[in-house]
Write an enzyme that holds these catalytic residues in place. Structure first.
Site, PDB file in Angstrom:
ATOM      1  N   GLU A  68      -3.864 -31.190 -10.048  1.00  0.00           N
ATOM      2  CA  GLU A  68      -2.726 -31.036 -10.523  1.00  0.00           C
ATOM      3  C   GLU A  68      -1.533 -31.763 -10.329  1.00  0.00           C
ATOM      4  O   GLU A  68      -0.899 -32.235 -11.268  1.00  0.00           O
ATOM      5  CB  GLU A  68      -2.055 -29.619 -10.726  1.00  0.00           C
ATOM      6  CG  GLU A  68      -3.068 -28.408 -11.283  1.00  0.00           C
ATOM      7  CD  GLU A  68      -3.601 -28.625 -12.671  1.00  0.00           C
ATOM      8  OE1 GLU A  68      -2.735 -29.172 -13.551  1.00  0.00           O
ATOM      9  OE2 GLU A  68      -4.803 -28.589 -13.029  1.00  0.00           O
ATOM     10  N   HIS A  71      -1.666 -35.177 -12.119  1.00  0.00           N
ATOM     11  CA  HIS A  71      -1.237 -35.101 -13.206  1.00  0.00           C
ATOM     12  C   HIS A  71       0.163 -35.101 -13.469  1.00  0.00           C
ATOM     13  O   HIS A  71       0.942 -35.947 -14.045  1.00  0.00           O
ATOM     14  CB  HIS A  71      -1.761 -33.809 -14.171  1.00  0.00           C
ATOM     15  CG  HIS A  71      -3.119 -33.676 -14.621  1.00  0.00           C
ATOM     16  ND1 HIS A  71      -3.462 -34.647 -15.304  1.00  0.00           N
ATOM     17  CD2 HIS A  71      -4.153 -32.764 -14.251  1.00  0.00           C
ATOM     18  CE1 HIS A  71      -4.728 -34.329 -15.591  1.00  0.00           C
ATOM     19  NE2 HIS A  71      -5.116 -33.258 -14.891  1.00  0.00           N
ATOM     20  N   ASP A 166      -9.326 -31.584 -19.444  1.00  0.00           N
ATOM     21  CA  ASP A 166      -8.764 -33.216 -19.600  1.00  0.00           C
ATOM     22  C   ASP A 166      -9.438 -34.064 -20.508  1.00  0.00           C
ATOM     23  O   ASP A 166      -9.019 -35.020 -21.127  1.00  0.00           O
ATOM     24  CB  ASP A 166      -8.618 -33.681 -18.107  1.00  0.00           C
ATOM     25  CG  ASP A 166      -7.882 -33.013 -16.980  1.00  0.00           C
ATOM     26  OD1 ASP A 166      -6.828 -32.425 -17.400  1.00  0.00           O
ATOM     27  OD2 ASP A 166      -8.105 -32.625 -15.866  1.00  0.00           O
TER      28      ASP A 166
END
Length: 406
Positions: A68, A71, A166
């Site tokens: 994460e 991202h 994703d």
């Protein structure tokens, strides 16, 4: 996400943890310590297995956080706002603004799976190396191999072409780049998510019927994908219908307001009992908006405290409200909404409260669009087609529900 608490920051972004994370750690630690390690490295004590299981589970959660974080860090480099990162039972969620280009959307989407694949490859290689050594290195080697396979699975699974995974975002970005139509790409990706989610539910039930309890987990994940993909499809339809519409066209004005420096009792007597709405905007000494207060919350304050407590002390501050300018696109303003803000957008112009947009306002606008009524600028809110291609598509999505505030 409801049920999560703030535990710190990562790359300058608030980090939250859902209550399900400790349960997930216990589940992984038990599986690793009671099943995997005894099978691969027999003869160790229960304490060694338990400690190694806890360490392995903690490392897996750390790798989920790195997924994460990739991202979030990539989004910030691409000038995309990031609200927070939340770890929960199905991995993690990074809440961020909408990318402005297909390239940015693609890079942000692939960053997480790439991080997982790199971590998985490195852990797997180190694990194989340690496992070949005798003695103490065998147990850490198995833990690292387990961690490596888990991350490789996480990376590959996330590349499935199904929103909100994703891979669905990657498909969305590629279709956006190929067609130049963001809404069309989002609709296609959300449909893909619904189909793959349905297939996972079917596969999970077949596994359960064949005697594999683990199929229930597949069913749960499939249902989650279907629900989120369906929600994104509805949101995209709404954005399409509201394309090029400004906040000023949807807002209601004037707005019922009250002074934020009043005591709760005075506010109830002078403002709340005469108001027509369940949520009221607050103004400070200089007449600038300072937040909103829910009338129902005032009713729950004990009588003695109402005489001394200021209404601003129980209000939602402006910093936590969805705020937009009259000339902002309504679709972009809607993206600012969250469970905390509710279905309300405060419209501020030059530091002054110009109006408010609620679910009822948006529903009314959608109904007018569906009927083909004229917009305030005189143009018609209906689709125009030319040569088989949409040139001014406002969509026909359904309106949102009234939040009861207006």
């Amino acid at each position: 996400m409801n049920g999560s608490v703030r535990v710190g920051h990562v790359v300058g972004v608030p980090l939250r943890m859902h209550w399900s994370v400790p349960l997930l750690v216990v589940l992984f630690a038990y599986g690793l310590g009671r099943q995997t390690l005894p099978a691969w490295t027999p003869g160790r004590s229960d304490a060694v297995y338990a400690l190694a299981g806890v360490v392995g589970a903690a490392l897996l959660m750390g790798s989920l956080l790195l997924h994460e974080t990739a991202h979030a860090a990539t989004a910030r480099r691409k000038q995309i706002s990031v609200q927070d990162v939340t770890l929960w039972a199905l991995g993690g969620i990074t809440r961020m603004g909408r990318p402005q280009t297909a390239k940015a959307a693609f890079v942000v989407a692939v960053a997480g799976p790439l991080a997982s694949l790199v971590i998985g490859g490195a852990a797997l290689g180190a694990g194989f190396g340690l496992h070949t050594l005798a003695g103490w290195a065998a147990v850490p080697g198995v833990v690292l191999m387990w961690l490596g396979w888990a991350n490789l699975f996480l990376g590959v699974f996330n590349l499935l072409p199904a929103v909100p995974l994703d891979g669905g975002r990657v498909v969305q970005a590629l279709l956006w780049w190929r067609t130049g139509d963001r809404d069309r790409a989002e609709l296609a990706a959300s449909r893909s998510g619904q189909v793959i989610g349905l297939l996972m539910v079917a596969l999970g039930w077949i596994s359960v019927l064949r005697g594999s309890p683990g199929g229930l987990w597949i069913v749960f994940i499939g249902l989650f994908i279907m629900v989120v993909a369906g929600a994104e499809r509805r949101r995209t339809a709404l954005n399409t219908a509201l394309r090029d519409i400004r906040v000023a066209e949807a807002m209601s004005s004037p707005v019922d307001t009250g002074a934020d420096w009043l005591t709760v009792q005075r506010f109830i007597d002078e403002v709340a009992v005469r108001a027509r709405h369940s949520v009221l905007a607050l103004l400070d000494f200089e007449g600038r908006p300072s937040g909103i207060v829910q009338v129902g919350r005032l009713a729950g304050i004990p009588g003695p405290r109402r005489e001394t407590l200021r209404v601003r002390e129980v209000a939602t501050p402006l910093s936590q409200c969805a705020v937009a300018a009259p000339d902002d696109l309504l679709s972009e303003a809607i993206d600012k909404l969250s469970l905390r803000t509710g279905m309300r957008i405060l419209v501020v112009d030059g530091g002054r409260l110009a109006g408010i947009v609620t679910g009822k306002d948006i529903s009314r606008l959608m109904q007018r669009h569906t009927l083909g009524g004229r917009r305030p600028d005189g143009s018609r809110s209906e689709d125009t087609w030319s040569d088989g291609r949409r040139t001014d598509d406002d969509g026909t999505g359904t309106g949102t529900g009234d939040d009861g505030t207006r």
